[in-house]
Design an enzyme around this catalytic site. Structure first.
Site, PDB file in Angstrom:
ATOM      1  CB  SER A 243      -0.899   0.020   1.236  1.00 27.08           C
ATOM      2  OG  SER A 243      -0.117   0.315   2.380  1.00 27.08           O
ATOM      3  CE  LYS A 244      -0.307   8.304  -1.736  1.00 25.49           C
ATOM      4  NZ  LYS A 244      -1.405   9.093  -2.290  1.00 25.49           N
ATOM      5  NE  ARG A 245      -2.152   2.882   6.075  1.00 25.75           N
ATOM      6  CZ  ARG A 245      -1.997   1.912   6.964  1.00 25.75           C
ATOM      7  NH1 ARG A 245      -1.254   2.105   8.026  1.00 25.75           N
ATOM      8  NH2 ARG A 245      -2.586   0.754   6.813  1.00 25.75           N
ATOM      9  CG  HIS A 246       2.401  -0.723   4.803  1.00 25.17           C
ATOM     10  ND1 HIS A 246       1.353  -1.605   4.816  1.00 25.17           N
ATOM     11  CD2 HIS A 246       2.518  -0.270   6.066  1.00 25.17           C
ATOM     12  CE1 HIS A 246       0.865  -1.686   6.050  1.00 25.17           C
ATOM     13  NE2 HIS A 246       1.551  -0.875   6.817  1.00 25.17           N
ATOM     14  N   GLY A 247       4.733   2.422   1.839  1.00 24.33           N
ATOM     15  CA  GLY A 247       5.894   2.772   1.014  1.00 24.33           C
ATOM     16  C   GLY A 247       5.888   2.244  -0.412  1.00 24.33           C
TER      17      GLY A 247
END
Ligand code: GLU
Length: 460
Positions: A243-247
């Protein structure tokens, strides 16, 4: 039956590799079966959707060559159609108005939680023969709920998960229109999949809980639901959901970092599907082989080192003129305008690189000044070799400027100065290329402008 598949992204941010794999498989399945691949933009979340995100989706698909045969369709442009189907369902008694307020729903949920029951709508407003409904409260606009079947099971043969069966008791009556009349997500998906005559829904397994509800709505509309394949998640290198949140990086960043589209297709294809032990294959082979029967059942884990290896294999496989087209971009980024030598340069250096950006770096000395490191100068440019370098500069100023002519000049200087090839070749490489490690020297030099080589050798 013509196979019709779709990719239905929500344009709420950039798309990463996990998302684009959900485009790759339906695209491949459509292509493999001479079918139709449809792009549908699920943009009903007005706050989070943006045209910029749509553009990024299109850019990523375009780069990878996953262009749709139909669409993009936009859900926001289909509102009238959803409302029309809602009205038809209402007329047939397939949906009913529910006036339960948010407070009442909250209270119901609390009671159910306290009793250790699964929170669900209790059917207060569901009309049944002989049942008296509560008086309609004044000034309240109702939601519309779908009359989910009460008994039996809803089942499907998932192409990844196998047989899935859900008891209808588990499903409460879904809200399919909000008080202002706007349709909700699951309902829009069914109307779209129905209208677009989708035969195979291939999507991430984060949607698997929606499927029994969607199937029930299909059946209520008198339409046989499509075949479903729910793909396992893609994990990042740390084992978290990508995910975007996880880079996660946007797909197009891999283009900018020098990955080839066909290598990406190859890599992504293997992240959830297999064809025997084949690791490296072309786009054409993938399309010949792709089927839904060999989808993996466990999560795929992203591995950058493997992606680089796959890219390196594809760089070797790609013919030089085509590869040159991909290297031109990174070269221009470095301020270098490619010329007629580019294919030959790619042929010479491609085996040593895992990205087109790395390949462009190898070509820099052909166009821009080089500055050998002091350490290399000290190690290779010894007084013993300087006279030979001067002689080579003279020989190269006159020889035939071909690989053979250069090889002959090198040989003559080696003989005259009693040197072995590496004793001369290493300092020449350092001076001309800025590094002692290069492919065969005659081939490397032949692609230079003669004047550049001679001037750099005189710089010893
Ligand atoms: N819009 C959904 C998503 O981006 C996909 C819905 C579907 O494929 O049915 O996750």
């Amino acid at each position: 039956m013509t196979v019709r598949t779709r990719f239905a992204p929500s344009p709420t941010g950039f798309i990463h590799l996990g998302n684009i794999r959900s485009a790759l498989y339906p695209w491949a399945f459509a292509r493999a079966n001479r079918g139709v691949f449809i792009l549908r933009i699920e943009d009903t979340d007005l706050e989070r959707s943006s045209q910029a995100a749509v553009d990024v989706i299109l850019e990523g698909m375009n780069w990878l060559g996953l262009m749709p045969d139909e669409g993009p369709y936009y859900q926001m442009q289909r509102m009238e159609r959803y409302k029309q189907v809602l009205a038809e369902m209402q007329a047939k008694g397939l949906v009913y108005p529910c006036y339960m307020s948010v407070e009442e729903l909250d209270a119901l949920r609390e009671r159910q939680m306290a009793a250790k029951e699964k929170p669900r709508y209790d059917g207060t407003w569901r009309p049944e023969p002989g049942k008296a409904l509560p008086p309609i409260p004044e000034g309240v606009k109702p939601v519309l709920r779908f009359r989910n079947p009460k008994d039996g099971v809803v089942a499907w043969d998932d192409k990844v998960k196998g047989r899935v069966e859900i008891r209808n008791e588990e499903l409460d009556d879904l809200v399919i229109a909000r008080p202002d009349g706007t349709p909700t997500y699951n309902f829009c998906v069914v109307v779209d999949d129905m209208d677009m005559r989708i035969t195979h829904v291939i999507r991430g397994d984060d949607h698997v809980n929606n499927t029994p509800r969607q199937i029930n709505i299909f059946r209520a509309l008198g339409v046989e639901p499509p075949v479903y394949a729910h793909l396992p998640t893609v994990l990042n290198e740390q084992g978290e959901k990508m995910s975007k949140r996880h880079g996660a990086k946007p797909v197009t960043q891999y283009r900018d970092e020098g990955f080839l589209p066909d290598a990406m297709i190859n890599y992504l294809a293997r992240l959830g599907w297999s064809h025997g032990d084949d690791e490296i294959f072309t786009r054409e082979q993938f399309l010949q082989w792709f089927d839904l029967d060999h989808l993996g059942t466990s999560a795929g884990r992203f591995d950058e080192a493997k992606l680089r290896w796959v890219n390196a294999q594809h760089m070797k496989m790609t013919d030089d003129a085509t590869l040159a087209g991909f290297v031109a971009g990174p070269l221009r980024q470095m301020g270098i305008e490619p010329d007629g030598r580019l294919s030959a340069l790619c042929a010479l250096f491609k085996d040593r690189c895992d990205t087109t950006v790395a390949l462009a770096q190898w070509l820099r000395p052909y166009y821009q000044d080089v500055t050998p490191s002091e350490a290399d100068r000290a190690q290779y440019l010894t007084d013993a070799v300087r006279p030979a370098l001067a002689a080579l500069a003279d020989a190269l100023a006159q020889c035939d400027w071909t690989k053979e002519g250069i090889a002959a000049a090198l040989k003559a200087v080696l003989g005259a100065h009693g040197l072995k090839m590496p004793q001369l070749a290493m300092p020449v490489r350092v001076l001309v290329m800025g590094t002692p490690q290069t492919p065969s020297l005659d081939a490397v030099l032949a692609l230079f402008d003669r004047e550049k080589v001679v001037a750099r050798l005189k710089n010893a």
